[in-house]
Design a protein around this motif. Structure first.
Motif, PDB file in Angstrom:
ATOM      1  N   LYS A 155       0.282 -12.779 -26.483  1.00 36.21           N
ATOM      2  CA  LYS A 155       0.741 -12.727 -25.074  1.00 36.21           C
ATOM      3  C   LYS A 155       2.438 -13.099 -25.353  1.00 36.21           C
ATOM      4  N   VAL A 156       3.132 -12.186 -25.242  1.00 42.62           N
ATOM      5  CA  VAL A 156       4.554 -12.449 -25.403  1.00 42.62           C
ATOM      6  C   VAL A 156       5.458 -12.821 -24.222  1.00 42.62           C
ATOM      7  N   SER A 157       6.167 -13.912 -24.245  1.00 41.51           N
ATOM      8  CA  SER A 157       6.959 -14.171 -23.103  1.00 41.51           C
ATOM      9  C   SER A 157       8.175 -13.662 -22.973  1.00 41.51           C
ATOM     10  N   ILE A 158       8.624 -12.753 -22.153  1.00 45.01           N
ATOM     11  CA  ILE A 158       9.906 -12.017 -22.017  1.00 45.01           C
ATOM     12  C   ILE A 158      10.343 -12.171 -20.504  1.00 45.01           C
ATOM     13  N   ASN A 159      11.342 -12.996 -20.391  1.00 50.02           N
ATOM     14  CA  ASN A 159      11.603 -13.350 -18.844  1.00 50.02           C
ATOM     15  C   ASN A 159      12.919 -12.756 -18.430  1.00 50.02           C
ATOM     16  N   LYS A 164      21.554  -9.715 -21.150  1.00 51.86           N
ATOM     17  CA  LYS A 164      22.588 -10.876 -20.186  1.00 51.86           C
ATOM     18  C   LYS A 164      21.454 -11.932 -19.631  1.00 51.86           C
ATOM     19  N   THR A 165      20.571 -11.080 -18.878  1.00 49.23           N
ATOM     20  CA  THR A 165      19.594 -11.854 -18.078  1.00 49.23           C
ATOM     21  C   THR A 165      18.862 -13.024 -19.053  1.00 49.23           C
ATOM     22  N   TYR A 166      18.472 -12.407 -19.996  1.00 53.39           N
ATOM     23  CA  TYR A 166      17.469 -12.714 -21.164  1.00 53.39           C
ATOM     24  C   TYR A 166      18.339 -14.188 -21.545  1.00 53.39           C
ATOM     25  N   ARG A 167      19.500 -13.969 -21.894  1.00 49.74           N
ATOM     26  CA  ARG A 167      20.326 -15.065 -22.496  1.00 49.74           C
ATOM     27  C   ARG A 167      20.434 -16.334 -21.204  1.00 49.74           C
ATOM     28  N   ALA A 168      20.784 -15.847 -20.411  1.00 50.82           N
ATOM     29  CA  ALA A 168      20.706 -16.749 -19.241  1.00 50.82           C
ATOM     30  C   ALA A 168      19.453 -17.529 -19.053  1.00 50.82           C
ATOM     31  N   VAL A 169      18.405 -16.930 -19.208  1.00 51.81           N
ATOM     32  CA  VAL A 169      17.005 -17.682 -18.877  1.00 51.81           C
ATOM     33  C   VAL A 169      16.477 -18.207 -20.323  1.00 51.81           C
ATOM     34  N   LEU A 196      -6.818  -5.171 -30.626  1.00 51.90           N
ATOM     35  CA  LEU A 196      -6.101  -6.425 -30.466  1.00 51.90           C
ATOM     36  C   LEU A 196      -5.302  -6.352 -29.109  1.00 51.90           C
ATOM     37  N   PHE A 197      -5.447  -7.517 -28.203  1.00 54.89           N
ATOM     38  CA  PHE A 197      -5.001  -7.421 -27.047  1.00 54.89           C
ATOM     39  C   PHE A 197      -3.367  -7.737 -27.106  1.00 54.89           C
ATOM     40  N   LEU A 198      -2.470  -7.166 -26.187  1.00 58.03           N
ATOM     41  CA  LEU A 198      -1.186  -7.486 -26.158  1.00 58.03           C
ATOM     42  C   LEU A 198      -0.534  -7.331 -24.894  1.00 58.03           C
ATOM     43  N   ALA A 199      -0.112  -8.521 -24.400  1.00 59.81           N
ATOM     44  CA  ALA A 199       0.399  -8.753 -23.005  1.00 59.81           C
ATOM     45  C   ALA A 199       1.787  -9.243 -22.993  1.00 59.81           C
ATOM     46  N   VAL A 200       2.505  -8.803 -21.949  1.00 60.04           N
ATOM     47  CA  VAL A 200       4.144  -9.392 -21.550  1.00 60.04           C
ATOM     48  C   VAL A 200       3.658 -10.348 -20.514  1.00 60.04           C
ATOM     49  N   ALA A 201       4.208 -11.539 -20.619  1.00 64.60           N
ATOM     50  CA  ALA A 201       4.431 -12.339 -19.408  1.00 64.60           C
ATOM     51  C   ALA A 201       5.897 -12.535 -19.088  1.00 64.60           C
ATOM     52  N   CYS A 202       6.066 -12.450 -17.765  1.00 57.12           N
ATOM     53  CA  CYS A 202       7.362 -12.994 -17.128  1.00 57.12           C
ATOM     54  C   CYS A 202       7.391 -14.130 -15.916  1.00 57.12           C
ATOM     55  N   VAL A 203       8.100 -14.963 -16.187  1.00 62.19           N
ATOM     56  CA  VAL A 203       8.110 -15.961 -15.379  1.00 62.19           C
ATOM     57  C   VAL A 203       9.394 -15.927 -14.413  1.00 62.19           C
ATOM     58  N   GLU A 204       9.188 -15.721 -12.823  1.00 67.27           N
ATOM     59  CA  GLU A 204      10.465 -15.187 -12.125  1.00 67.27           C
ATOM     60  C   GLU A 204      11.055 -16.430 -11.748  1.00 67.27           C
ATOM     61  N   THR A 205      12.654 -16.423 -11.957  1.00 67.81           N
ATOM     62  CA  THR A 205      13.434 -17.568 -11.315  1.00 67.81           C
ATOM     63  C   THR A 205      14.310 -16.932 -10.628  1.00 67.81           C
ATOM     64  N   THR A 206      15.377 -17.876 -10.086  1.00 63.08           N
ATOM     65  CA  THR A 206      16.300 -17.261  -9.291  1.00 63.08           C
ATOM     66  C   THR A 206      17.360 -16.423 -10.147  1.00 63.08           C
ATOM     67  N   ALA A 211      12.893  -8.749 -12.643  1.00 61.76           N
ATOM     68  CA  ALA A 211      12.673  -8.400 -13.652  1.00 61.76           C
ATOM     69  C   ALA A 211      11.239  -8.076 -14.214  1.00 61.76           C
ATOM     70  N   PHE A 212      10.386  -8.213 -13.514  1.00 61.80           N
ATOM     71  CA  PHE A 212       8.923  -8.044 -13.776  1.00 61.80           C
ATOM     72  C   PHE A 212       8.924  -6.630 -13.628  1.00 61.80           C
ATOM     73  N   GLU A 213       9.407  -5.829 -12.904  1.00 60.94           N
ATOM     74  CA  GLU A 213       9.190  -4.315 -12.380  1.00 60.94           C
ATOM     75  C   GLU A 213      10.033  -3.786 -13.656  1.00 60.94           C
ATOM     76  N   ALA A 214      11.038  -4.179 -13.761  1.00 57.84           N
ATOM     77  CA  ALA A 214      11.827  -3.304 -14.969  1.00 57.84           C
ATOM     78  C   ALA A 214      11.423  -3.659 -16.171  1.00 57.84           C
ATOM     79  N   LEU A 215      10.734  -4.658 -16.518  1.00 59.39           N
ATOM     80  CA  LEU A 215       9.893  -4.715 -17.711  1.00 59.39           C
ATOM     81  C   LEU A 215       8.808  -3.954 -17.935  1.00 59.39           C
ATOM     82  N   LYS A 216       8.060  -3.830 -17.095  1.00 55.54           N
ATOM     83  CA  LYS A 216       6.955  -2.708 -16.800  1.00 55.54           C
ATOM     84  C   LYS A 216       7.365  -1.280 -17.154  1.00 55.54           C
ATOM     85  N   ALA A 217       8.526  -1.096 -16.522  1.00 50.46           N
ATOM     86  CA  ALA A 217       9.168   0.286 -16.861  1.00 50.46           C
ATOM     87  C   ALA A 217       9.508   0.463 -18.477  1.00 50.46           C
TER      88      ALA A 217
END
Length: 346
Positions: A155-159, A164-169, A196-206, A211-217
């Motif tokens: 499970k890869v954490s990409i928030n 730009k947003t990645y750097r901020a988070v 091999l199971f592969l997931a992306v996890a996104c923690v939503e902050t202010t 980001a979550f919907e954009a990551l899915k796309a």
């Protein structure tokens, strides 16, 4: 894309995993794994030894995510001792554990022996070996080694969904590296003769709304599952204004209705060798027993664990039984004061 057998998870109210990992699809692969653990839960002072275990191979992380409790942790940086790792994992396997997470709240790839630890677990016979990672510290070549060692799930954490947003988070300019890791893992797993199971996890902050919907796309063609959760103040730590969407657990679920099954259902170990009551913990406030001095089986059914379970069971009858424990702040999210469960281990 790999195919996974769906499993509907029965609703049993709140549990620790549900609060921090809100699976998008209740028929998901991860939902099935959580259901397997839940079915084994026995709410008693002396439950069977857990089918699932988590062992912290390191408490070091190369990122500084704005929502993470590791930012405020005060423990010395360390990797687990290799012999201690082997001893703990072997004991747990002999006691019935068959799922193992090599995480613990930091970055497992920061430990250069991770491949060897995965291979050791696979050699013992663990049926499900998994990690959560930001994915930055592995080249395609290292991913091959990590996967070939026997890993079943990543499970890869990409928030964030842009640099730009990645750097901020995340506090690092590693967005493209994270995306490259997803592509490298997916490309290599397609050459394997096993899933091999592969997931992306996104923690939503202010800072990363949407980001979550954009990551899915962006990454939908590479991964099996996307997981989104809301950032809350880590239990036991001060609020960081302007970051968290919710003050604490009590805002995620109705305060007072929360339940925690962790001390009944999963064995959690710190890199120092402490048997902890919690899987989301950064300063050993829930460390109960030093298992370098006591066998794992004896610790699991020892008085410290039994007392904590008695208090958790009694909490269902009314608030107050967890007073002074980190659990109270976790379940109610109101900043309740607490002391370490074993002051000798902090």
């Amino acid at each position: 894309m790999l195919s996974w057998e769906p499993a509907v998870t029965e609703s049993k109210g709140f549990d620790f995993e549900d609060a921090f990992t809100q699976v998008e699809n209740p028929k998901s692969f991860l939902g099935k794994k959580y259901a397997e653990i839940k079915k084994r839960v026995r709410i008693t002072e002396t439950p069977p030894f857990p089918y699932s275990m988590q062992i912290e191979v390191t408490n070091i992380c190369n990122h500084k995510c704005i929502f993470c409790g590791l930012l405020q942790a005060e423990r010395p940086s360390a990797h687990i001792d290799p012999e201690l790792f082997r001893t703990l994992v072997r004991q747990c396997y002999d006691l019935g554990s068959r799922q193992v997470s090599l995480v613990g709240g930091a970055e497992p790839l920061a430990n250069k022996k991770l491949e060897k630890y995965i291979a050791f677990c696979a050699g013992l016979g663990f049926e499900y070996i998994y990690i959560t990672t930001n994915g930055i510290l592995a080249s395609p070549e290292r991913w091959k080694k990590v996967i070939d060692a026997g890993l079943h799930s990543i499970k890869v954490s990409i928030n964030a969904a842009d640099a730009k947003t990645y750097r901020a988070v995340h506090g690092r300019d590693d967005f493209e590296k994270a995306v490259d890791s997803i592509r490298a893992i997916d490309a290599y797993r397609k050459t394997l003769d096993r899933p091999l199971f592969l997931a992306v996890a996104c923690v939503e902050t202010t800072a990363n709304r949407g980001a979550f919907e954009a990551l899915k796309a962006l990454l939908g063609s590479y991964v099996d599952e996307f997981i989104c959760s809301r950032a809350i103040r880590p239990p036991g730590y001060e609020d960081r204004p302007g970051i968290f969407l919710d003050e604490g657990m009590g805002a995620v679920v109705d305060a007072g209705k929360a339940k925690c099954y962790m001390p009944f259902s999963q064995a959690n170990f710190s890199c120092e060798g402490y048997f902890r009551a919690c899987c989301i913990e950064w300063d050993n406030a829930t460390a109960l027993v030093d298992v370098r001095e006591m066998p794992v089986a004896e610790a699991w059914h020892g008085e410290r664990f039994r007392e904590l379970r008695r208090r958790l069971i009694a909490e269902k009858e009314g608030r107050g039984n967890l007073k002074g424990l980190l659990c109270e702040d976790c379940l109610y999210g109101d900043g309740s004061p607490y002391e370490p469960m074993n002051g000798d281990l902090v």
